[in-house]
Design a protein around this motif. Structure first.
Motif, PDB file in Angstrom:
ATOM      1  N   SER A 135       0.523  -1.170  -0.104  1.00  0.00           N
ATOM      2  CA  SER A 135       0.028   0.064  -0.048  1.00  0.00           C
ATOM      3  C   SER A 135       0.944   1.176  -0.109  1.00  0.00           C
ATOM      4  O   SER A 135       0.508   2.120  -0.834  1.00  0.00           O
ATOM      5  CB  SER A 135      -1.076  -0.032   1.120  1.00  0.00           C
ATOM      6  OG  SER A 135      -1.758  -1.063   1.129  1.00  0.00           O
ATOM      7  N   GLY A 136       2.079   1.141   0.638  1.00  0.00           N
ATOM      8  CA  GLY A 136       2.816   2.275   0.684  1.00  0.00           C
ATOM      9  C   GLY A 136       3.585   2.529  -0.568  1.00  0.00           C
ATOM     10  O   GLY A 136       4.098   3.617  -0.923  1.00  0.00           O
ATOM     11  N   LEU A 137       3.715   1.382  -1.137  1.00  0.00           N
ATOM     12  CA  LEU A 137       4.609   1.586  -2.562  1.00  0.00           C
ATOM     13  C   LEU A 137       3.776   2.040  -3.723  1.00  0.00           C
ATOM     14  O   LEU A 137       4.332   2.300  -4.617  1.00  0.00           O
ATOM     15  CB  LEU A 137       5.325   0.127  -2.996  1.00  0.00           C
ATOM     16  CG  LEU A 137       6.456   0.028  -2.241  1.00  0.00           C
ATOM     17  CD1 LEU A 137       6.984  -1.443  -2.706  1.00  0.00           C
ATOM     18  CD2 LEU A 137       7.673   0.914  -2.485  1.00  0.00           C
ATOM     19  N   ASN A 138       2.206   2.076  -3.651  1.00  0.00           N
ATOM     20  CA  ASN A 138       1.485   2.000  -4.653  1.00  0.00           C
ATOM     21  C   ASN A 138       1.586   3.292  -5.382  1.00  0.00           C
ATOM     22  O   ASN A 138       1.716   3.192  -6.765  1.00  0.00           O
ATOM     23  CB  ASN A 138      -0.007   2.066  -4.171  1.00  0.00           C
ATOM     24  CG  ASN A 138      -1.119   1.840  -5.250  1.00  0.00           C
ATOM     25  OD1 ASN A 138      -0.678   1.337  -6.302  1.00  0.00           O
ATOM     26  ND2 ASN A 138      -2.164   2.362  -4.966  1.00  0.00           N
ATOM     27  N   GLU A 139       1.909   4.622  -4.774  1.00  0.00           N
ATOM     28  CA  GLU A 139       2.080   5.826  -5.465  1.00  0.00           C
ATOM     29  C   GLU A 139       3.393   5.781  -6.152  1.00  0.00           C
ATOM     30  O   GLU A 139       3.497   6.294  -7.369  1.00  0.00           O
ATOM     31  CB  GLU A 139       2.079   6.917  -4.611  1.00  0.00           C
ATOM     32  CG  GLU A 139       2.271   8.116  -4.861  1.00  0.00           C
ATOM     33  CD  GLU A 139       2.158   9.532  -4.091  1.00  0.00           C
ATOM     34  OE1 GLU A 139       2.431  10.646  -4.199  1.00  0.00           O
ATOM     35  OE2 GLU A 139       1.843   9.070  -2.904  1.00  0.00           O
ATOM     36  N   MET A 140       4.466   5.286  -5.444  1.00  0.00           N
ATOM     37  CA  MET A 140       5.755   5.145  -6.273  1.00  0.00           C
ATOM     38  C   MET A 140       5.623   4.252  -7.415  1.00  0.00           C
ATOM     39  O   MET A 140       6.221   4.605  -8.620  1.00  0.00           O
ATOM     40  CB  MET A 140       6.864   4.467  -5.281  1.00  0.00           C
ATOM     41  CG  MET A 140       8.225   4.618  -5.723  1.00  0.00           C
ATOM     42  SD  MET A 140       9.346   3.743  -4.591  1.00  0.00           S
ATOM     43  CE  MET A 140       9.413   4.705  -3.306  1.00  0.00           C
ATOM     44  N   LEU A 141       4.885   3.077  -7.449  1.00  0.00           N
ATOM     45  CA  LEU A 141       4.707   2.398  -8.493  1.00  0.00           C
ATOM     46  C   LEU A 141       3.770   2.945  -9.624  1.00  0.00           C
ATOM     47  O   LEU A 141       4.310   3.097 -10.920  1.00  0.00           O
ATOM     48  CB  LEU A 141       4.012   1.016  -8.132  1.00  0.00           C
ATOM     49  CG  LEU A 141       4.864   0.032  -7.265  1.00  0.00           C
ATOM     50  CD1 LEU A 141       3.866  -0.971  -6.880  1.00  0.00           C
ATOM     51  CD2 LEU A 141       5.896  -0.548  -8.189  1.00  0.00           C
ATOM     52  N   SER A 142       2.941   3.609  -9.287  1.00  0.00           N
ATOM     53  CA  SER A 142       2.019   4.624 -10.359  1.00  0.00           C
ATOM     54  C   SER A 142       3.058   5.554 -11.096  1.00  0.00           C
ATOM     55  O   SER A 142       3.020   5.810 -12.027  1.00  0.00           O
ATOM     56  CB  SER A 142       0.984   5.148  -9.619  1.00  0.00           C
ATOM     57  OG  SER A 142       0.344   4.301  -9.353  1.00  0.00           O
ATOM     58  N   ARG A 143       3.982   6.086 -10.334  1.00  0.00           N
ATOM     59  CA  ARG A 143       4.918   7.163 -11.048  1.00  0.00           C
ATOM     60  C   ARG A 143       5.901   6.358 -11.570  1.00  0.00           C
ATOM     61  O   ARG A 143       6.286   7.125 -12.871  1.00  0.00           O
ATOM     62  CB  ARG A 143       5.874   7.993  -9.812  1.00  0.00           C
ATOM     63  CG  ARG A 143       4.692   8.927  -9.139  1.00  0.00           C
ATOM     64  CD  ARG A 143       5.699  10.003  -8.286  1.00  0.00           C
ATOM     65  NE  ARG A 143       6.468   9.414  -7.420  1.00  0.00           N
ATOM     66  CZ  ARG A 143       6.394   9.122  -6.076  1.00  0.00           C
ATOM     67  NH1 ARG A 143       5.046   9.608  -5.644  1.00  0.00           N
ATOM     68  NH2 ARG A 143       7.013   8.711  -5.528  1.00  0.00           N
TER      69      ARG A 143
END
Length: 237
Positions: free
Chosen positions: A75-83
Motif C-alpha cells: 500500500s505504501g509503494l502504490n504511489e511510487m509504482l504509479s509514478r
C-alpha cells in the motif's frame, strides 16, 4: 565466484571513493577540476550500486530481517509504482485479509518489487496491467523434496503478474543469471532479477516464475512466515 569478485571490487571502489572525496574537499569551490571529480564520484557510486546487486545475487549481502506486513508495504509503494510505470499501465493490488507477517528486509523487499514492476513495464511498451496479490501459503514436504533448497512450512506469497510479452522457456532458464538481459544495449544491466533471486534465497524463501510468449508473466515470491509479535513500520512512498 560472483560474491568474491563483488567483495574485492567493492574494496577497490572504497579506496577510489576515499581518495576522490579527499581531493574534492581540498579543491576551491570554483576550481575547474571539480568538473572531473564530481562525475568520477558519481561513477564510483554507480559502481557500488552494481556490486550491491552482485552481493545480493551471491547471498553475501547483509540483510536487516524484521517482521513485515507485506500488505502495508505494498500500500505504501502504490504511489511510487504509479509514478514509475506511467499512466498506460493499470496497477491492481489485492491484499489478503488476515495476512501473516513475513520475515524480510524491508528495503530489499521494496527494491525487489520495484525491479519486477520495472521489468513488467518494459515488457508492456503499449501499456497493460500489473497485478500484485498477497496470500498465506504453505509449501508441502512433497514439493520441498522435489525442489532444491526449498523448506516446507508457512509462507507469505507475493504474486506479481503482468500482461506483457511473456518469455520463452529458454529465456526463463537464464533470467536469474547475472548480466543476462534481453533488453537493448544500454537499457539494462541484467542484474535486476538476479538481485531478486539472491534476496529471496538469502531470506530462506522461494521464487517461482511462470510465463508464456504473448500471455504475460507471473513471479511468485515466497517469504517465511514470521512468528514475531511486532511489525516493522513501513514508510509510504
Amino acid at each position: 565466484l560472483t560474491g568474491g569478485i563483488a567483495h574485492d571490487f567493492n574494496n577497490l571502489l572504497a579506496v577510489i571513493h576515499g581518495n576522490l572525496s579527499l581531493m574534492d574537499m581540498e579543491l576551491p569551490q570554483d576550481s575547474e577540476l571539480r568538473q572531473l571529480t564530481t562525475p568520477a564520484l558519481n561513477a564510483v557510486d554507480r559502481g557500488a550500486s552494481l556490486t550491491q546487486r552482485l552481493l545480493a545475487f551471491s547471498r553475501r549481502q547483509a540483510l536487516q530481517v524484521t517482521a513485515v506486513d507485506a500488505g502495508e508495504l505494498l500500500s505504501g509503494l502504490n504511489e511510487m509504482l504509479s509514478r514509475s510505470l506511467g499512466e498506460d499501465i493499470n496497477i491492481e493490488l489485492e491484499i489478503a485479509p488476515d495476512l501473516w507477517l513475513c520475515d524480510a528486509d524491508v528495503g530489499q523487499l521494496e527494491q525487489a518489487i520495484l525491479n519486477l514492476a520495472n521489468n513488467a513495464r518494459d515488457a508492456m511498451p503499449g501499456g497493460g496491467w500489473l497485478a500484485i496479490e498477497t496470500s498465506n501459503s504453505q509449501i508441502s514436504e512433497t514439493y520441498a523434496g522435489e525442489h532444491a533448497e526449498v523448506v516446507s512450512g508457512d509462507y507469505v506469497l507475493l504474486s506479481v503478474s503482468d500482461s506483457g510479452s511473456g518469455m520463452t522457456q529458454e529465456v526463463q532458464e537464464q533470467i536469474f543469471e547475472p548480466f543476462f538481459t534481453t533488453k537493448d544495449v544500454g537499457k539494462g544491466t541484467g542484474l535486476g532479477l538476479s538481485m531478486v533471486f539472491g534476496f529471496i534465497k538469502q531470506s530462506r524463501g522461494h521464487l517461482t516464475v511462470y510465463s508464456e510468449p504473448g500471455h504475460g508473466t507471473t513471479f511468485g515470491l515466497y517469504l517465511p512466515r514470521s512468528l514475531a509479535a511486532t511489525i516493522t513500520t513501513v514508510a509510504s512512498g
